[in-house]
Design a protein around this motif. Structure first.
Motif, short mmCIF file in Angstrom:
data_model
loop_
_atom_site.label_atom_id
_atom_site.label_comp_id
_atom_site.label_asym_id
_atom_site.label_seq_id
_atom_site.Cartn_x
_atom_site.Cartn_y
_atom_site.Cartn_z
N LYS A 96 0.83 -1.20 0.00
CA LYS A 96 0.00 0.00 0.00
C LYS A 96 0.87 1.25 0.00
O LYS A 96 1.88 1.32 0.72
CB LYS A 96 -0.91 0.04 1.23
CG LYS A 96 -1.91 -1.10 1.31
CD LYS A 96 -2.85 -0.86 2.48
CE LYS A 96 -3.87 -1.97 2.64
NZ LYS A 96 -4.83 -1.65 3.72
N SER A 105 -5.35 5.87 -1.38
CA SER A 105 -4.11 5.10 -1.32
C SER A 105 -4.10 4.13 -2.49
O SER A 105 -5.15 3.75 -3.03
CB SER A 105 -3.96 4.35 0.01
OG SER A 105 -4.99 3.40 0.20
N TRP A 107 -3.02 0.45 -3.88
CA TRP A 107 -2.70 -0.91 -3.44
C TRP A 107 -2.21 -1.73 -4.62
O TRP A 107 -2.80 -1.68 -5.70
CB TRP A 107 -3.92 -1.59 -2.82
CG TRP A 107 -4.52 -0.87 -1.66
CD1 TRP A 107 -4.18 0.36 -1.16
CD2 TRP A 107 -5.60 -1.34 -0.84
NE1 TRP A 107 -4.97 0.69 -0.09
CE2 TRP A 107 -5.86 -0.33 0.13
CE3 TRP A 107 -6.37 -2.49 -0.84
CZ2 TRP A 107 -6.85 -0.48 1.09
CZ3 TRP A 107 -7.36 -2.63 0.12
CH2 TRP A 107 -7.59 -1.64 1.08
#
Length: 229
Positions: A96, A105, A107
């Protein structure tokens, strides 16, 4: 005349540090967070990069019978009673990246054979760091984007964002802002700026890294296999 106060320098975690990546509870369940112990890969002014290893013990909210929240449907998943469950991360590992100044974010996912399967943009609040507790906390914004290895963008969980509005978790105005955040992320993807261009999909975890310990200090329900059957 007194000198102006000098701001404290940002505290960054060293690679290999175990931290908690926390999605705080919201709405009717503010005290039921999702807590994922992770290992820091890089942490600096550009953002935090951390590794969720396969088999990592974690704590997550589930329905009172132990099923995942999505089983309650796109509205019920925000309103149905829930408890905290001690579990492990069952999938392949996730790398992440929480870029500074972004409300999402990134991933990185891999297949069982180690091949890269794609990027996942998780819309969420900018992180609040607690250096002494080794914890970074955010709020999940429900809406997500999936990017295939050949950079095709797919929108995910739009029905759940609508359900979140119907359940009162977000106002229509907040949902509009979240959607605008997603469109802004799409522009970054199309431009292939950092962190997309940082080639984290080529990263591999050092073999000597150990699994983090299970989170402590949370009231976890005892969920039996009978409830899940």
């Amino acid at each position: 005349m007194t000198a102006a106060a000098v701001p404290e320098p940002e505290t960054y975690w060293a690679p290999g540090t175990t931290i908690e990546w926390v999605y705080q509870g919201a709405g009717l369940h503010p005290d039921l967070p999702n807590v994922r112990p992770m290992t820091v890969v890089r942490d600096d002014a550009d953002g935090l990069v951390a590794w969720l290893a396969p088999g990592t013990p974690l704590i997550k909210p589930v329905l009172t019978d132990g099923r995942e929240l999505r089983h309650a449907g796109p509205t019920g998943m925000f309103t149905e009673p829930r408890v905290l469950k001690l579990d492990i991360w069952h999938g392949t590992g996730i790398l992440k990246v929480a870029p500074t100044g972004k409300r999402w974010s990134l991933w990185h996912f891999w297949n069982e054979d180690g091949s890269f399967s794609g990027w996942y943009v998780n819309l969420e609040a900018e992180h609040r760091r607690d250096a002494s507790a080794r914890r970074t906390t955010t709020t999940d914004y429900v809406l997500d984007l999936w990017i295939t290895p050949d950079r095709v963008i797919e929108w995910k969980d739009e029905d759940e964002l609508e359900g979140a509005v119907q359940a009162g978790r977000y106002t229509p105005e907040e949902a509009d802002r979240i959607t605008r955040d997603a469109h802004a992320a799409v522009e970054d993807i199309k431009a292939w700026t950092a962190p997309f261009s940082d080639n984290w999909h080529e990263w591999t975890a050092p073999p000597h890294w150990r699994l983090p310990d299970a989170p402590t200090g949370y009231e976890v329900a005892h969920i039996t296999e009978e409830l899940l059957s």
